[in-house]
Design an enzyme around this catalytic site. Structure first.
Site, PDB file in Angstrom:
ATOM      1  N   ASP A  70      -4.591   5.608   1.143  1.00 42.14           N
ATOM      2  CA  ASP A  70      -5.595   5.417   0.075  1.00 42.14           C
ATOM      3  C   ASP A  70      -6.739   4.503   0.506  1.00 42.14           C
ATOM      4  OD1 ASP A  70      -3.762   6.875  -1.445  1.00 42.14           O
ATOM      5  OD2 ASP A  70      -2.847   5.072  -2.277  1.00 42.14           O
ATOM      6  N   GLU A 246      -8.115  12.814  -9.119  1.00 45.83           N
ATOM      7  CA  GLU A 246      -7.899  11.360  -9.064  1.00 45.83           C
ATOM      8  C   GLU A 246      -8.744  10.759  -7.941  1.00 45.83           C
ATOM      9  OE1 GLU A 246      -3.697  11.025  -8.407  1.00 45.83           O
ATOM     10  OE2 GLU A 246      -3.782  11.964  -6.436  1.00 45.83           O
TER      11      GLU A 246
END
Length: 575
Positions: A70, A246
């Site tokens: 991430d 997302e």
């Protein structure tokens, strides 16, 4: 002195030495010698690096090997800063610095205090999700915004003027959902975008999510009530039932606003998609050629496979060209994910209306060209290593290398330096606890590797243990440690699967001298070895599967960790 007094005195003198001896023996029996760890070594042996040596103008992809997922990136002048998810690892949110996007140094962690990170009873895959780092030139301040899935904190923001000097305590943000990111417009306004559930009663299918935007009050560090708005419903084309939109990031280029998101879930259907609008609050129109990055369309058995590419962030490079960082995986030869989700980079072509990751829609390659005017400096030392590197740690420095982490609590609470090595004070909790354990971890960064250290330790009871742990989670791990049974010491290899522990093998061992413990992995095959002379190794337990160290079996979001471990709560008994 009368006869009676003399007798009493003689009795006391006779008893006193024996009383002291008995008291000393009793006190000695309660002393547990803390284990001393020294001469740690980690060495990568992946064939992809030996088969693809670097030229002078090349560097390896991924740029951060091992569990660094991430990624988010920002810049201030010529300084680039990159952060990653850290879940329940402590300290949290590793932060890296570079001046050229090629040579990276870890400068610490954003969340390094208990007041910032409250994960003391969280599962390994809880804690910190999807941090976003951005620099606001308007007030010369860095922001890191994230979701802390623990302790009721939820979405939060921390700030600093200088990432080298530490970050503020968290400010809780008043909205639900996950994956928040912050955007600073050139007119002084600020916005937050994030993933959320659809409005009540409007969920159409499993995985249906939306992207919301809020105006952000920079003075009070809070979203402005009533400004929330859904700007993407479902994904690029809701008629196709896209899942898990997302990881949003908002950018501005040539007067237009671009919203880039992950779509498809962080697995085999993962991708990156892009939308455009004339306003930060929409309406947003998807690019006609989405996705702009994915690895989902290629044969599963392709050579040197990189997969799950997505969850990206963009930055302008030192050569004026855009670059994107994103997560991906390199599964082993059994298609299992043991090293976790790693940080990759690709150049981005933004010469047209929409950005496109160069070579992001073909099978990814292990090497990249360095940006113009940049040279690779890994070999000079001091930089985060790539390829088949060796990392040695003798624990002689005043501070630990930033790559060393604890889980759920500060490592400083259970370690101490000595001239002989690193003492780990055993915890009463063992490795299967979802509380803080006395375990110092190094990430597994290759599919083929070897790691070893020397251990000086003499357990006093069956509940004492110290040694090596390969750890995917509290419910999935291997323990290779020294304990006691009766009057003898044993080295034990045990496998924990779904929380149930099975002893693979054990052997009597002489703890009168240091023992060197080693794990050697070749993709799915793991071997645990030991040496009592520091040179000649013997295997214990044969070749075992690394299946429980993969996310395929264990689930969750982390990669495997290699730990130096000590406990007084051992429940593993020799055979």
């Amino acid at each position: 002195m009368n006869f009676r007094q003399k007798n009493v005195l003689l009795i006391l003198l006779a008893c006193f030495p024996f009383g002291l001896i008995a008291q000393a023996q009793k006190k000695k029996s309660k002393v547990v010698t803390d284990p001393v760890f020294s001469a740690f070594s980690y060495k990568g042996n992946d064939a992809i690096y030996t088969d693809n040596p670097l030229k002078a103008d090349e560097f390896y992809n991924p740029i951060l090997q091992g569990c660094y997922p991430d990624p988010s990136i920002t810049k201030k002048g010529n300084d680039y800063y990159l952060v990653n998810s850290s879940f329940s690892m402590f300290p949290g949110v590793p932060i890296f610095h570079s001046n050229d996007l090629v040579n990276w140094k870890q400068i610490g962690h954003v969340l390094d205090r208990r007041s910032q990170l409250k994960v003391d009873s969280a599962g390994i895959s809880a804690g910190i999700y999807a941090p976003d780092i951005k620099y606001n030139p308007g007030n010369e301040t860095f922001y890191m915004i994230t979701t802390q899935i623990a302790s009721g904190i939820g979405n939060m923001v921390v700030k600093t003027k200088d990432p080298l000097k530490g970050w503020s305590d968290p400010k809780k943000l008043n909205f639900d959902g996950i994956d928040p990111s912050i955007f600073f417009d050139d007119n002084g306004k600020a916005y937050i975008t994030h993933n959320d559930a659809p409005d009540r009663g409007k969920t159409l299918y499993n995985g249906h999510r939306v992207i919301k935007i809020w105006e952000y009050d920079l003075q009070n560090d809070q979203v402005i009530p009533g400004t929330d708005k859904i700007i993407v419903d479902g994904g690029v084309d809701i008629t196709q039932k896209p899942i898990w939109i997302e990881g949003p990031h908002l950018y501005k280029k040539n007067g237009k606003y671009y919203l880039m998101c992950a779509e498809g879930g962080t697995g085999g259907w993962h991708s990156e998609v892009i939308f455009v609008s004339d306003s930060p609050t929409g309406p947003f129109k998807p690019a006609p050629s989405n996705p702009i990055l994915t690895q989902r369309h290629f044969p599963k058995d392709r050579k040197d496979k990189v997969d799950w590419a997505g969850h990206a962030d963009l930055v302008e490079g030192p050569d004026g060209k855009y670059y994107g960082v994103f997560l991906g995986i390199r599964p082993n030869n059994q298609d299992r994910v043991n090293a976790g989700r790693e940080t990759f980079m690709l150049p981005v072509d933004w010469s047209g209306e929409f950005p496109v990751f160069e070579n992001g829609l073909i099978p990814m390659r292990p090497k990249l060209k360095v940006p113009k005017g940049t040279e690779r400096k890994w070999e000079q030392g001091g930089y985060f290593q790539n390829g088949n590197f060796t990392f040695n740690e003798d624990f002689s420095k005043d501070t630990l290398d930033f790559r060393w982490i604890g889980v759920r609590g500060p490592r400083e609470e259970f370690i101490a330096k000595t001239k002989d090595g690193l003492i780990i004070k055993p915890s009463e909790r063992n490795i299967k606890s979802n509380k803080v354990t006395s375990t110092l971890f190094h990430r597994q960064q290759h599919n083929a590797f070897e790691a070893a250290f020397t251990l000086k330790y003499a357990p006093r009871s069956a509940t004492d243990m110290a040694g090596l742990v390969c750890y995917q989670s509290e419910r999935f791990n291997y323990v290779f440690g020294i304990t006691r049974k009766g009057t003898e010491d044993f080295l034990v290899l045990a496998k924990t699967n779904k929380g149930e522990t099975t002893v693979v093998a054990s052997v009597k061992i002489d703890t009168g001298k240091p023992v060197r413990l080693q794990v050697v992995a070749n993709h799915d095959e793991y071997r645990f070895n030991y040496s009592t002379d520091g040179t000649n190794f013997q295997n214990l337990g044969g070749t075992v599967s690394g299946d429980v160290l993969s996310t395929n079996v264990a689930g969750g979001f982390t990669g495997s960790l290699i730990g130096l471990y000590a406990t007084t709560g051992n429940d593993i008994q020799p055979q």
